[in-house]
Scaffold this active site. Structure first.
Site, PDB file in Angstrom:
ATOM      1  N   ASP A 141       0.874  -1.223  -0.064  1.00  0.00           N
ATOM      2  CA  ASP A 141      -0.048  -0.003   0.052  1.00  0.00           C
ATOM      3  C   ASP A 141       1.035   1.216   0.067  1.00  0.00           C
ATOM      4  O   ASP A 141       1.744   1.587   1.017  1.00  0.00           O
ATOM      5  CB  ASP A 141      -1.066  -0.018   1.129  1.00  0.00           C
ATOM      6  CG  ASP A 141      -1.793   1.129   1.268  1.00  0.00           C
ATOM      7  OD1 ASP A 141      -1.314   2.153   0.960  1.00  0.00           O
ATOM      8  OD2 ASP A 141      -2.865   0.826   1.631  1.00  0.00           O
ATOM      9  N   HIS A 142       0.989   1.930  -1.171  1.00  0.00           N
ATOM     10  CA  HIS A 142       2.198   2.748  -1.224  1.00  0.00           C
ATOM     11  C   HIS A 142       1.998   4.081  -0.257  1.00  0.00           C
ATOM     12  O   HIS A 142       2.836   4.929   0.158  1.00  0.00           O
ATOM     13  CB  HIS A 142       2.218   3.547  -2.710  1.00  0.00           C
ATOM     14  CG  HIS A 142       1.158   4.287  -3.072  1.00  0.00           C
ATOM     15  ND1 HIS A 142       0.166   3.869  -3.639  1.00  0.00           N
ATOM     16  CD2 HIS A 142       1.067   5.646  -2.984  1.00  0.00           C
ATOM     17  CE1 HIS A 142      -0.751   4.920  -4.013  1.00  0.00           C
ATOM     18  NE2 HIS A 142      -0.056   6.069  -3.627  1.00  0.00           N
ATOM     19  N   LYS A 190      -5.285  19.087  -4.859  1.00  0.00           N
ATOM     20  CA  LYS A 190      -4.796  17.707  -4.746  1.00  0.00           C
ATOM     21  C   LYS A 190      -4.247  17.799  -3.366  1.00  0.00           C
ATOM     22  O   LYS A 190      -3.232  18.795  -2.916  1.00  0.00           O
ATOM     23  CB  LYS A 190      -3.691  17.331  -5.682  1.00  0.00           C
ATOM     24  CG  LYS A 190      -2.784  16.047  -5.399  1.00  0.00           C
ATOM     25  CD  LYS A 190      -1.961  16.041  -6.441  1.00  0.00           C
ATOM     26  CE  LYS A 190      -1.062  14.537  -6.011  1.00  0.00           C
ATOM     27  NZ  LYS A 190      -2.109  13.469  -5.825  1.00  0.00           N
ATOM     28  N   ASP A 248     -11.077   1.603  -4.589  1.00  0.00           N
ATOM     29  CA  ASP A 248      -9.764   2.315  -4.889  1.00  0.00           C
ATOM     30  C   ASP A 248      -9.035   3.005  -3.928  1.00  0.00           C
ATOM     31  O   ASP A 248      -7.879   2.755  -3.609  1.00  0.00           O
ATOM     32  CB  ASP A 248     -10.184   3.203  -6.166  1.00  0.00           C
ATOM     33  CG  ASP A 248      -8.792   3.503  -7.017  1.00  0.00           C
ATOM     34  OD1 ASP A 248      -8.078   2.566  -7.100  1.00  0.00           O
ATOM     35  OD2 ASP A 248      -8.601   4.746  -7.002  1.00  0.00           O
ATOM     36  N   HIS A 301      -6.141   2.633   1.337  1.00  0.00           N
ATOM     37  CA  HIS A 301      -5.210   3.698   1.783  1.00  0.00           C
ATOM     38  C   HIS A 301      -5.820   4.537   2.872  1.00  0.00           C
ATOM     39  O   HIS A 301      -5.286   4.969   4.101  1.00  0.00           O
ATOM     40  CB  HIS A 301      -5.203   4.943   0.621  1.00  0.00           C
ATOM     41  CG  HIS A 301      -4.613   4.119  -0.586  1.00  0.00           C
ATOM     42  ND1 HIS A 301      -3.447   3.455  -0.748  1.00  0.00           N
ATOM     43  CD2 HIS A 301      -4.955   4.393  -1.799  1.00  0.00           C
ATOM     44  CE1 HIS A 301      -3.289   2.947  -1.874  1.00  0.00           C
ATOM     45  NE2 HIS A 301      -3.896   3.609  -2.585  1.00  0.00           N
TER      46      HIS A 301
END
Length: 508
Positions: A179-180, A347, A237, A242
């Site tokens: 999981d980055h 972002k 997603d 995350h």
């Protein structure tokens, strides 16, 4: 670090070019790879070793955060690379691969330690694992490890089925689920957050924390991922993996807990006491949204259902917000609010901890109410931790001033997530990888929400691209007397890298 062979499935793919090769190169430059190292890239394209190396070189020139300008260093790195054509479903290709690996191990004097990195679609995971076992690729005298990307399953049952199949070829301690987000330096700092500063230690009590807000906003739409995303949505997603991982990483902290080590066990305990949502309760605690046409950063963008490859009648979610509670003695009275969405105004990935009113009066916000103290953890695109305390500058009115607590020493030289994770996988350190227990418990918590979405028990709320999601996401917090912090006002463009923060919220 022990010598090893890095076997990369999907070596011609986009992830390998953008993330894996640059990460390996940075590790090589910093002497964090084994002294003797071999990489064998696998794919269906009929490439030669020379063409493979040329493509790896091009990916470094295009995507590396560190300019690959030393020809000798670059060539020394590329000498470790070989290419092998492989069809994931053909067992004979694996036997041919085994012969190549054994040949390289003999040439270089490598121990038979093998790391299998699956940078491929999840539909190939179980097939590849089974063929690794059947071909004998993983039966040598050294260690073997399997690194896989998300998604790990599509729902609770498919995740369990996949895990059972993988366990036929690899034991749990040999499986490294990436999981980055767990590789991001600021997320890794969360593990010791409350021990780094005496002020934080003082604030880190359930008497002081009013609520926790976790946000991951994206300005992009579905891009080239329409085929996957329209069957996944924001809940699969982003939220199941995350977002819940960020919650776990933050919530493992308790007062006077100085024990080191098993963060994974602590994360599991968090998921075990995360209050479950029943399907019928989802609409009261979860907001589901889909973006319509709008403007992002001054450019008009189309609605989700007008994106290439998306069904015009799609009911897929591109935004999800939820209220969660952890049923334990520390967090029991503290709500967690989580949101993530595409085509948002900015972002940003951040955690905001809002503190309760204390003896020190807080500063007024624009609307005349009192602004509480905040702890803001910026995870991306900029990184840093700031305390927003009431502080009066000489000759000025009272205002909330962000006080830095911790920043990277050099923002341009911060390792990217994949560098940290690949380094840990080569060392066999599982601390920042998702253990099966966490994955299963996450899917178990999300499953009723998936079922509620499928049965349309949670309305699909529209929101204009370039905003912060449906207005209902504001109401979710307003019911408890809170609101989302640090969203930029419509006329403002946030500059996270310069440390600008906004102490009040105007959503629409």
């Amino acid at each position: 670090m022990e010598s090893s062979t890095f076997i990369l499935f999907g070596a011609t793919g986009d992830l390998a070019k953008r993330k894996i090769y640059p990460a390996l190169y940075h590790l090589f430059v910093e002497q964090k790879l084994p002294p003797t190292f071999s990489l064998i890239g696998l794919g269906r394209r009929e490439w030669s070793d020379e063409l493979f190396r040329a493509n790896v070189k091009q990916s470094l020139l295009q995507f590396s955060r560190r300019e690959a300008k030393d020809p000798a260093l670059l060539n020394a790195f590329l000498r470790a690379f070989r290419y092998c054509i492989l069809d994931a479903g053909h067992i004979e290709d694996y036997r041919k691969l085994l012969r190549l690996i054994e040949q390289r191990e003999a040439e270089l004097g490598l121990s038979p330690n093998r790391l299998f990195y699956l940078s491929v679609g999840p539909e190939f995971f179980d097939t590849i694992a089974a063929n690794i076992r059947e071909s004998g690729l993983g039966s040598a005298d050294g260690w073997k490890r399997l690194v896989i990307e998300k998604p790990f399953g599509h729902d609770l049952q498919s995740a369990r089925d996949l895990n059972r199949k993988l366990n036929q070829a690899f034991e749990e301690h040999e499986i490294f689920r990436i999981d980055h987000y767990l590789g991001k330096p600021m997320v890794q700092k969360l593990e010791v957050l409350h021990q780094t500063d005496p002020v934080l230690r003082e604030l880190w009590t359930n008497r002081r924390i009013a609520n926790v807000q976790i946000t991951a906003n994206e300005t992009v739409g579905v891009e080239e991922r329409a085929g996957y995303y329209d069957h996944a949505g924001a809940v699969r997603d982003m939220f199941q993996n995350h977002m819940l991982q960020l919650l776990m990483m933050l919530a493992v902290h308790f007062p006077n807990d100085n024990t080191s080590g098993n963060a994974r066990l602590k994360k599991k305990k968090v998921m075990e006491v995360l209050e479950p949502l029943q399907k019928q309760e989802a609409s009261a605690n979860v907001i589901r949204g889909q973006y319509k046409e709008g403007s992002v950063q001054g450019k008009p963008v189309t609605a989700y259902t007008s994106e290439p490859g998306i069904d015009h009648a799609s009911m897929n979610d591109t935004f999800i917000a939820a209220k969660l509670r952890i049923d334990d003695s520390f967090w029991g009275e503290t709500p967690f609010y989580i949101r993530t969405g595409k085509r948002m105004r900015e972002k940003s990935t951040r955690i905001v901890i809002e503190f309760k009113d204390t003896e020190t009066p807080a500063s007024p916000t624009k609307d005349g109410s009192r602004a509480p103290n905040l702890l803001v953890i910026e995870i991306g695109p900029g990184e840093g931790i700031t305390l927003h305390f009431d502080k009066k500058r000489p000759g000025q009115k009272e205002q909330v001033i962000p006080i830095p607590v911790d920043f990277p020493a050099n923002g341009d030289d911060v390792p990217e997530a994949y560098e940290n994770l690949i380094f840990d996988a080569l060392r066999g350190d599982p601390a920042f990888f998702a253990h099966w227990d966490e994955v299963e418990l996450s899917w178990k918590w999300v499953q009723p929400i998936l079922e509620a979405f499928e049965e349309n028990l949670v309305p699909l709320r529209p929101y204009a691209a370039g905003t912060y999601g449906p207005v209902e996401s504001d109401k979710l917090l307003a019911e408890d007397g809170f609101h989302w912090w640090l969203d930029a006002e419509p006329e403002q463009e946030p500059d996270i890298k310069k440390g600008e923060h906004y102490a009040y919220h105007t959503n629409h």
